[in-house]
Design a protein around this motif. Structure first.
Motif, PDB file in Angstrom:
ATOM      1  N   SER A  98      -6.086   3.179   3.110  1.00  0.00           N
ATOM      2  CA  SER A  98      -5.528   2.557   3.828  1.00  0.00           C
ATOM      3  C   SER A  98      -5.853   3.496   5.074  1.00  0.00           C
ATOM      4  O   SER A  98      -6.077   2.927   6.524  1.00  0.00           O
ATOM      5  CB  SER A  98      -3.676   2.640   3.857  1.00  0.00           C
TER       6      SER A  98
ATOM      7  N   PHE B 261      -5.049   4.389  -3.368  1.00  0.00           N
ATOM      8  CA  PHE B 261      -4.311   3.758  -2.329  1.00  0.00           C
ATOM      9  C   PHE B 261      -3.841   4.672  -0.923  1.00  0.00           C
ATOM     10  O   PHE B 261      -4.742   3.292  -0.016  1.00  0.00           O
ATOM     11  CB  PHE B 261      -2.668   3.029  -3.025  1.00  0.00           C
ATOM     12  N   ARG B 262      -4.170   5.451  -1.378  1.00  0.00           N
ATOM     13  CA  ARG B 262      -4.577   6.089   0.158  1.00  0.00           C
ATOM     14  C   ARG B 262      -5.488   6.246   0.812  1.00  0.00           C
ATOM     15  O   ARG B 262      -5.460   5.680   1.636  1.00  0.00           O
ATOM     16  CB  ARG B 262      -4.179   7.848   0.080  1.00  0.00           C
TER      17      ARG B 262
ATOM     18  N   LEU C 211       2.659   1.482  -3.194  1.00  0.00           N
ATOM     19  CA  LEU C 211       1.632   1.874  -4.018  1.00  0.00           C
ATOM     20  C   LEU C 211       0.799   3.074  -4.443  1.00  0.00           C
ATOM     21  O   LEU C 211       0.408   3.829  -4.971  1.00  0.00           O
ATOM     22  CB  LEU C 211       0.827   1.080  -4.490  1.00  0.00           C
ATOM     23  N   GLY C 212       1.320   3.696  -2.586  1.00  0.00           N
ATOM     24  CA  GLY C 212       0.910   4.703  -2.238  1.00  0.00           C
ATOM     25  C   GLY C 212       1.619   6.110  -2.283  1.00  0.00           C
ATOM     26  O   GLY C 212       0.806   7.481  -1.969  1.00  0.00           O
TER      27      GLY C 212
ATOM     28  N   LEU D 128       0.651  -1.086  -0.370  1.00  0.00           N
ATOM     29  CA  LEU D 128       0.088   0.070  -0.206  1.00  0.00           C
ATOM     30  C   LEU D 128       1.037   1.563  -0.485  1.00  0.00           C
ATOM     31  O   LEU D 128       0.332   1.942  -0.907  1.00  0.00           O
ATOM     32  CB  LEU D 128      -0.903  -0.137   1.253  1.00  0.00           C
TER      33      LEU D 128
END
Ligand SMILES: Nc1ncnc2c1ncn2[C@@H]1O[C@H](COP(=O)(O)OP(=O)(O)OP(=O)(O)O)[C@@H](O)[C@H]1O
Ligand SMILES: Nc1ncnc2c1ncn2[C@@H]1O[C@H](COP(=O)(O)OP(=O)(O)OP(=O)(O)O)[C@@H](O)[C@H]1O
Ligand SMILES: [Mg+2]
Ligand SMILES: [Mg+2]
Lengths: 269, 437, 291, 282, 269
Positions: free
Chosen positions: C136, C132-133, C117-118, C114
């Motif tokens: 999470s 992705f943010r 990817l973020g 995560l």
């Protein structure tokens, strides 16, 4: 006025200051020189009573300083301001508040804990800043200022104490040549206009020569020279710095022209 | 480089890579072995068999839909209509859903051609497209039907009970009663229960339309009825959320206020007496090690159930945590500032105030605010144990295993609450300390 | 205002004085107000909590030691049985630790992906960074108990629901901390690898991970500490492990308080042990960075 | 001696939400009768109420018999039983029911050997105390030690959890409570099984009874002993007459049809106290 | 071989590279000069496909490069090595591993994870390092090397790719004159001995003149000069650098003697 008598400071085995004797009769601007570890800072710290002497005494206008305790010691500290190489300000507080810390000793603890200072003090602080040419910075945080400006704030804090003596421990060591000049000139002005005694640790010969009335040389904790700038010859300087014949005065200089010269020399080296 | 040297270097590099490979293989292997052990220790294969996916489906569909029960009491012949089959959701006398019709023969249209008819004398007909008409007769304790011996898997039948589950709804028939559940999307009665005059009234009409209840103004009445909604109990939920946040707030702030002076005692810089310092540190370790869980249990006896107990449990644990981090921050303070302030002749308190506090405040504050957010989450769990806040409501709603729409509602609220606290603490941090330090 | 001082002509001392005084007044007012708000919040908050609690704070204060006293005195009476009981509950302890360990492991891997990817500059699909943010953020916001209880309903009791619940929260929490570290990572080596035609995973593996590993490990250890506590507390509300045993032992009350004491001791010892070990390792990891 | 508020504890576990609502009328009557604010508390489990009564933070509660015994054993002076609920047939008892899934092939406790057996809450009378005494009496060789006769003995946490766990196959057999009257298919007339059926949680066709206990006395309504005598008297009278004055409210408070409450004393529960002492030890 | 056709790159409003046309028929050593911001880096990054072109095309041996995606793009990158000003090595890894990264395109991620490089590759890496004179450093961490050594590791990594083209973006800008010379010589050797095409951004005229067969001058994103080093007169250079008549070539020089002179001049300024 100030009499330092056989003042000694030992850290364990190491004698940082070794039976120093200095007598000052009238407000003078004194420069202390010596290489790193000579004991300059330790000496000043004992005078300000930031650290205790191991032996010997300091007397100021007849009053014994070394034995002061508690409130009396703090009272002495308020009369004997100190300026540090790293400025030692509170970086997150604004400039005026930092200057006002010079009055802490005179004000009640409770009021100051809540940052309550008399208006007169605030006005005075800003006037002092103005005198040092940094009044515009008054509301800024100390950390937002340049090094030279911060050192002037430290001087302002010292002036705010309205001290008899100002001690300055390598006040220009972390400054560039331009700022160093401004700061040293401010100290000189204070000495001349207010008639305050100024004792400054300096790490360059030419600054000492240029701004001071009297120069004291230290080496390995002992005072090895005490005289006028004129008496400070290259030979004496070699002695103080414990340097061989390869000693070049320019190596310790920060004056602007000298610096350029030495940099150029280095570039060719 | 000579040929010999380069061969030595090659040899060396080969060895290096052998070593690196060994490490690269060793770590995943260790992890794999551990996971294999866990696989058996946690009985994961058995779990897959035990898992009840039907439950998952029920949960998922229930969480965004509701059902309306049409129940015939086979003894009295009385028919009742209720949302979720709850008393609070009963239709007022004389009203019923519009997909139910008929007087003698009650026809329930579940949609898509699925029709249930309650006939007189406790007979029932179920019409499902593509399947022969099902006829059921309830007599005393037993039910008889025309169902064949081999049944599709959506019908379960015995002499005492028949259950039919279709995508359009569910039908259960026993001797005592006959029940039809009709599913609809959405959270029914979320705004108003059926007994409120505002049920089924549009927002525009409440705001601008003519007065509905002669005794109350529309807005005041609507807000009151919504706030006191018996099904969704918005008032209790709001209180529960406030209680949870309150526990986190009181616990965190109280802990910070207690830990700050104690932290001075535990910091080497400020506490020259070794014994005192050691004792304070052990105290911090102790309260932290005991953990909020156990404190909750201990405190419940003294203070009983409720938010205060939860707040105190958080307070005690966090005093230990804060004490530790605060004293670490205090040990890292910059001596220069303290010395600068001392050199002016400042008194000890002033020295702390101006030499120490400005330095540590940003560190402490961001710690405290970070914990405020994470304690909101802890308070949810602690509430479930001490009996307070949204955590208790959630656990109990889950325990009933039927009010999944409420569970979904609480979950959404809890997530929003935590995100709000996260945002709030970030906002406060930016306001008080400045965005980046 | 600072702009004006920069560009405008030098102000007179008087204007500086008065504007500074005004600033001080304002600051005093604001800090006074903030303090007042805080005090009012604390006082009224305490009052409300006290009011909504069954027992009052001042009434209950003197009996704070009652329960521990009961437990300890009984445990002391039966002190000879304690070692045996500790042995009896040892498997439950192992289960609690295992839950925490697996959850941390899985959560860290999830958090790793995560975070990579973020994070701007590293993301494989830069356009999906906000997605992705948010993922999470949500994973971080869900309290473990929520997921655990729902999963217990679907999967039945036992350690797995707790493990999954903690892993989900851990992934979210670590993703945030990890991406803060990754944001400061030096991208030069990543670009260097990209220029050789390395795939995204190779770039991350060779270019980013070696840089961030010490910090990531340190955060993961911290999380492990936290997760041991979480796993114990989840046991209390229905998942397995030490929490479950503790709840039963406490429910039995006197007569079995020695069991409760044994579990207390195990739990306390475990938490303190892992706390000490992990903080030592974390210090070592972050120290190594300075060099 | 004055009181400033009156606190009623509700046994959690079984949708305390609805119970809170059901008790609202009770709160109203109590406030009227005592003239002080009345509060409801629903701790997460039986132990929460027990601790509240012991710590003096809860004044009144309707306990299970075993919970009462637990309270009594920790502090005989803490509470006194005053009333007990009367069933429609005039009895004051119910049963602990052992049950299993039909398709598991388990017909009786004989088939449970080596299987997983589930209790409810350790403080529950029917969910733990009574079965843990009476099941071993079923035949020689049965003990309630995990891994002895049964493959494993677990606590599910409550009646609802037990029913769901058995229904889902998490455990092979479990115990819960019911009045033992009416039809098995309906989950009897009242009890945890009936509630589960009403909630659509289980299909009784798939479950069967494998064991039933002797009659268990209903738990008492208790008042904290330290309350002023007049408060105790007022409250006892209020609950006692609740059915006569407001049957609707009594239905809610008693969680089902009832003939009201009748006075009871500690003597009724002596056997339960002894049982609890023998099982848990003190 | 290489044909760059109307290649353009825009960042928002800003056109960093403006319709650049370059045709190269045979392996040549090309130097690109131009002042800071001229678009040199952007051009090379587009050729390596580290960034996408806005318009125009790049063709290499008949293959269209600009439109490659995914694996095909990575395959092109493996044939077209790039060397950076800041070396862009993985500092915490050893030198051999860094060189082996040149083979990443041929290896699966899994193989990389477990360090499964064939022994032949490892040996080849060491031979390349040996060729560049730094085989002794093989087991050290990259960060422990001097700048010049690190740049040679970067070149080794490029060679490991066995590329048709080597792009070098100011390969000597962060190096001292001594190391700069070694690095440029290595690039020249590679060009001459292996017959690889080398395109290097250079920020000094004299380096370009000394090492390159062909020099391209860029200004504000456009190619303003393309010819042999001999054609690069001071007038043309002034044009490229957009300098007035005060332009002194020495200001852009890094050759050892020239540098010393200019540094000294600066120090005196
Ligand atoms: N707190 C201390 N504990 C032990 N030794 C000390 C301490 N402070 C100073 N010293 C030692 O005392 C000697 C004199 O130090 P001092 O700081 O006074 O030198 P200085 O002349 O100010 O040097 P510099 O130019 O580096 O500031 C040094 O050898 C130093 O190592
Ligand atoms: N990622 C980017 N976003 C926006 N503008 C960019 C970006 N990269 C480069 N530019 C702009 O494109 C122009 C060309 O930049 P480039 O880096 O190619 O110049 P250069 O010739 O390599 O200069 P230098 O010698 O400083 O490396 C510059 O004006 C720069 O500001
Ligand atoms: Mg010094
Ligand atoms: Mg560039």
């Amino acid at each position: 006025m100030l009499k330092i008598d056989a003042l000694t400071k030992r850290f364990g085995d190491k004698t940082a200051v070794d039976a120093a004797n200095i007598t000052v009769d009238q407000p003078t601007m004194i420069g202390i020189i010596g290489r790193s570890g000579a004991g300059k800072s330790t000496l000043l710290r004992m005078v300000n009573r930031l650290s205790d002497a191991t032996e010997g005494s300091i007397t100021f206008e007849g009053e014994e300083i070394t034995s002061l305790r508690g409130a009396a010691r703090r009272d002495w500290q308020s009369r004997c301001a100190m300026i540090f190489q790293q400025f030692n300000l509170v970086p997150r507080m604004d400039v005026v508040s930092n200057v006002l810390h010079g009055t802490l000793n005179k004000r009640s603890t409770l009021a100051t804990l809540f940052n309550l200072y008399p208006q007169a003090d605030i006005h005075k602080a800003i006037e002092i800043l103005d005198r040092l040419g940094i009044a515009e910075q008054a509301p800024k945080r100390a950390e937002a200022l340049s090094g030279g400006q911060q050192q002037r704030v430290a001087i302002a804090r010292a002036l705010m104490q309205d001290p008899k003596i100002i001690l300055a421990d390598e006040p220009i060591a972390s400054l560039d040549p331009m700022n160093a000049q401004v700061v040293m000139q401010s100290l000189r002005d204070i000495h001349e206009q207010d008639g305050r005694m100024v004792i400054a640790n300096l790490h360059t010969l030419d600054t000492a020569r240029r701004y001071c009335d009297r120069v004291i040389g230290m080496r390995d904790g002992r005072i090895v020279f005490d005289g006028t700038p004129e008496q400070l010859t290259t030979g004496v300087a070699r002695d103080i710095y414990g340097a061989g014949s390869d000693f070049s005065e320019a190596a310790t200089s920060t004056e602007i022209e000298t610096l350029d010269r030495s940099a150029a020399e280095k570039a060719y080296a | 480089m000579s040929a010999v040297d380069i061969n030595m270097t090659k040899q060396y590099a080969d060895d290096l890579f052998k070593r690196k490979r060994l490490i690269a293989f060793a770590i995943p292997t260790v992890i794999l072995v551990y996971l294999t052990y866990i696989f058996f220790a946690f009985d994961v294969s058995g779990l897959a068999a035990r898992a009840n996916w039907q439950n998952a489906v029920t949960l998922a569909s229930d969480s965004w839909s509701h059902k309306i029960h049409v129940t015939r009491d086979n003894r009295s012949g009385e028919i009742s209509y209720a949302v979720e089959g709850e008393r609070k959701g009963e239709y007022p006398q004389g009203e019923r859903p519009d997909w139910v019709s008929g007087e003698e023969i009650i026809t329930i249209d579940l949609g898509a051609g699925h029709i249930v008819r309650y006939l007189p004398e406790n007979r029932t007909e179920v019409e499902i497209p593509g399947y022969p008409l099902i006829e059921v007769q309830a007599e005393g304790r037993t039910v008889t039907s025309n169902l064949p011996a081999d049944l599709p898997d959506w019908i379960s039948a015995s002499s005492r009970r028949i259950g039919i589950t279709t995508p359009e709804g569910r039908i259960t028939l026993t001797g005592a009663r006959t029940e039809v559940f009709n599913y609809f999307p959405g959270w029914e009665l979320f705004w108003f229960t059926l007994d409120s005059p505002y049920h089924g009234v549009g927002l525009g009409q409440i705001l601008f339309g003519e007065q509905i209840d002669p005794t109350r103004s529309n807005i005041a009445g609507a807000v009151f009825d919504w706030w006191n909604n018996k099904m969704w109990r918005h008032k209790d939920v709001a209180w529960a959320i406030c209680e949870t946040i309150l526990m986190a707030f009181l616990g965190t702030m109280g802990a910070a206020m207690i830990a700050l002076p104690l932290a001075f005692l535990a910091a080497k810089r400020f506490s020259p007496i070794m014994l005192l310092r050691g004792a304070t540190r052990r105290l911090f370790d102790f309260v932290r090690g005991v953990d909020a869980l156990i404190w909750t249990v201990v405190l419940a006896r003294a203070f009983g159930p409720g938010p205060l107990t939860g707040a105190l449990a958080i307070l005690i644990t966090d005093t230990g945590t804060f004490g530790k981090t605060f004293s670490e921050a205090l040990e890292n303070v910059d001596q220069k500032q303290i010395e600068g302030v001392s050199s002016t002749g400042a008194k000890p308190l002033q020295r702390y105030r101006f030499g120490v506090i400005p330095q540590v405040v940003p560190v402490l504050l961001s710690q405290v605010l970070y914990f405020l957010e994470s304690n909101t989450r802890s308070a949810t769990i602690i509430g479930a144990i001490t009996g307070g806040g949204i955590g208790l409501m959630l656990t109990q709603a889950i325990q009933t295993q039927q009010n999944w729409e409420e569970v979904a509602y609480y979950i959404v609220l809890i997530i929003l609450m935590v995100m709000f606290m996260d945002w709030l603490s970030g906002w406060l941090r930016a306001k008080l300390i400045g965005t980046k330090d | 205002m600072s702009d004006a001082t920069m560009t405008g002509p030098a102000q007179s001392v008087e204007t500086i004085q008065s504007s500074y005084l005004a600033q001080v007044q304002r600051r005093r007012l604001y800090s006074g107000l903030a303090l007042l708000v805080f005090v009012v919040l604390m006082a009224s908050g305490f009052h409300i909590a006290d009011d909504r609690n069954a027992g009052g704070f001042w009434d209950g204060l003197h009996q704070i030691g009652d329960y521990p006293a009961d437990v300890l005195s009984e445990a002391w009476e039966k002190r000879t049985e304690l070692p045996g009981l500790i042995g009896k509950y040892y498997p439950a302890l192992i289960e609690t630790i295992n839950i925490a360990a697996v959850a941390t492991l899985i959560g860290a891997v999830g958090g790793l992906f995560l975070s990579l990817l973020g994070t701007r500059g590293l993301a494989k699909w830069p356009r999906l960074i906000p997605l992705f943010r948010r993922i999470s953020d949500v994973m971080r916001a869900v309290p473990e108990i929520v997921i655990a209880l729902v999963l217990i309903f679907v999967l039945g009791g036992g350690p797995v629901p707790a493990m999954i619940a903690i892993a989900i929260h851990t992934a979210g929490a670590l993703a945030k901390m990890f991406s803060e570290v990754a944001e400061n990572a030096d991208l030069k080596s990543v670009e260097g690898l990209a220029s050789t035609g390395a795939t995204w995973s190779q770039r991350m593996l060779l270019g980013v991970l070696p840089q961030v590993a010490p910090n990531y490990l340190s955060y993961t250890l911290l999380r492990f500490e936290i997760n041991i506590r979480a796993s114990a507390i989840l046991g209390f509300v229905g998942a397995g492990g030490l929490g479950y045993e503790l709840r039963n032992a406490m429910a039995w009350g006197p007569g079995r308080f020695d069991e409760a004491a044994a579990i207390f001791i195990l739990l306390f010892g475990t938490i303190v042990f892992f706390d000490q070990v992990s903080s030592r390792y974390r210090n070592r990891l972050t120290e190594g960075q300075g060099q | 001696q004055e009181i400033t508020e009156f606190r009623i504890g509700i046994l959690g576990g079984e949708n305390a939400q609805d119970r809170m609502n059901n008790y609202e009328c009770m709160v109203k009557y109590t406030t009227e009768a005592l003239g002080v604010e009345t509060k409801l508390f629903a701790p997460a489990d039986y132990n929460g109420v027990i601790q509240g009564l012991l710590g003096g933070t809860i004044d009144m509660a309707w306990l299970g018999a075993s919970s009462y015994a637990a309270t009594y054993l920790q502090d005989p002076e803490a509470v006194e039983p005053v009333l007990v609920k009367v069933n429609l047939d005039g009895s004051i008892g119910y049963h602990s029911i052992g049950f299993a899934r039909v398709d598991s092939g388990i017909q009786s406790l004989d088939d449970m050997e080596g299987k997983v057996f589930g209790f409810g809450d350790p403080n529950s009378t029917s969910g733990y105390l009574i079965p843990s005494i009476e099941i071993p009496q079923y035949k020689d060789g049965i003990t309630m030690d995990s891994g002895d006769y049964f493959g494993e003995v677990k606590f599910t946490g409550g009646h609802e959890q037990t029913i769901v766990a058995v229904y889902n196959g998490d455990i092979d057999g479990g115990v819960t409570w019911a009045d033992g009257q009416g039809n098995w298919e309906d989950g009897y007339n009242s009890g945890a099984l009936r509630r589960a059926v009403d909630a659509g949680l289980v299909d009784m066709n798939e479950l069967q009874q494998i064991w039933i206990s002797n009659v268990i006395p209903e738990g008492p309504v208790v008042l904290r002993s330290a309350l002023p005598a007049d408060v105790k008297a007022t409250m006892t009278q209020l609950v006692d007459e609740l059915y006569e004055n407001d049957p609707e409210c009594a239905y809610g408070v008693a969680a089902g049809d009832t003939l009201g409450f009748q006075p009871v004393t500690h003597a009724t529960y002596e056997s339960i106290v002894a049982a609890r002492q023998s099982v848990i030890g003190n």
